[in-house]
Design an enzyme around this catalytic site. Structure first.
Site: not given
Length: 268
Positions: A131, A12
């Site tokens: 997500d 990330d």
């Protein structure tokens, strides 16, 4: 022919650095992305994923130079996501050296980008990232998912780095993404992300069974056994992890040797 199961480290990115948080919050620095990716390359990772976790939210493009630098040093597939809103964005990333792109918020806003991307660059290049989080409100349109404790919920797609609920059912969205030309689903459960309590098996299994394209399980790995559960109970085609690799708690090779010993086909 038995398909090997893949182990994928995820990096990330924020401001060109690797960060990691819990439940999408509390980000802390985890190192230089190119350096970390190189380490995973040496350990035998099957792929590496770069996700610019703030790009969509802050309406900022991805740093092309970083991808070029990583692609020059890696000998494994690189998937890049975050802030990709147009075909031109996708083309820039692929030209910079990525093998695949990951579409999340932009695909929810404009699902046709999945189809256009697949038609322009091939389905193998298009990964739809989702997500998701549990929702216990009544929704007759949603696909019910039974949890380990016997309760039932549905899973809602959340966009903008986990900050904006959409009302979209995750199982239905996965099937639509496949129909539109996605080559893979990258599934992250917000309940388990960064917790090290294991993957969200219920939603991983539901989407793996509903979709006819590979599903990458993400969010929650803390032990070697969690990878095994992702493949066996969750029926995932690949397992993705971040913090356990970044902080040296285990290596990709450790995971693969463990899985091989448990009868899971992996590339060593």
């Amino acid at each position: 022919m038995v398909l090997t199961r893949r182990i994928i480290p995820c990096l990330d990115l924020k401001d060109g650095r690797v960060v990691k948080g819990t439940n999408f919050l509390g980000l802390r620095d985890a190192g230089d992305p190119v350096e970390l990716a190189g380490r995973y390359n040496e350990q035998g990772a099957d792929e590496v994923v770069f996700l610019d976790i703030t790009a969509s939210k802050e309406k900022r493009g991805i740093i092309i130079e970083l991808i070029q630098r990583a692609a020059d040093q890696l000998f494994l597939p690189l998937t890049v996501g975050g802030g990709l809103r147009t075909l031109d964005d996708i083309q820039q990333i692929l030209r910079a050296g990525a093998d695949k792109v990951s579409l999340n918020t932009s695909a929810v806003h404009d699902p046709s980008i999945i189809t256009k991307g697949a038609e322009s660059f091939g389905t193998q290049c298009i990964v739809v990232a989702m997500d998701v989080r549990r929702n216990f409100t009544l929704n007759p349109e949603a696909v019910p998912v039974r949890l380990c404790d016997g309760t039932t919920c549905w899973y809602e797609v959340v966009i903008y780095g986990g900050s904006k609920p959409t009302g979209i059912d995750a199982v239905r969205w996965a099937k639509e993404a496949e129909e539109r030309g996605a080559g893979e689903i990258l599934l992250t459960s917000m309940e388990t992300d960064g917790t090290k309590n294991g993957f969200d098996i219920a939603v991983t299994r539901a989407i793996s069974e509903a979709a006819n394209i590979p599903v990458i399980a993400s969010g929650g790995v803390g032990t070697l056994e969690h990878f095994y559960e992702g493949f066996t109970r969750g029926k995932a085609d690949a397992c993705l992890a971040a913090s356990v690799f970044h902080y040296g708690e285990m290596s990709v090779r450790d995971v693969k040797e463990y899985l091989k010993g448990k009868g899971i086909p992996v590339r060593l």
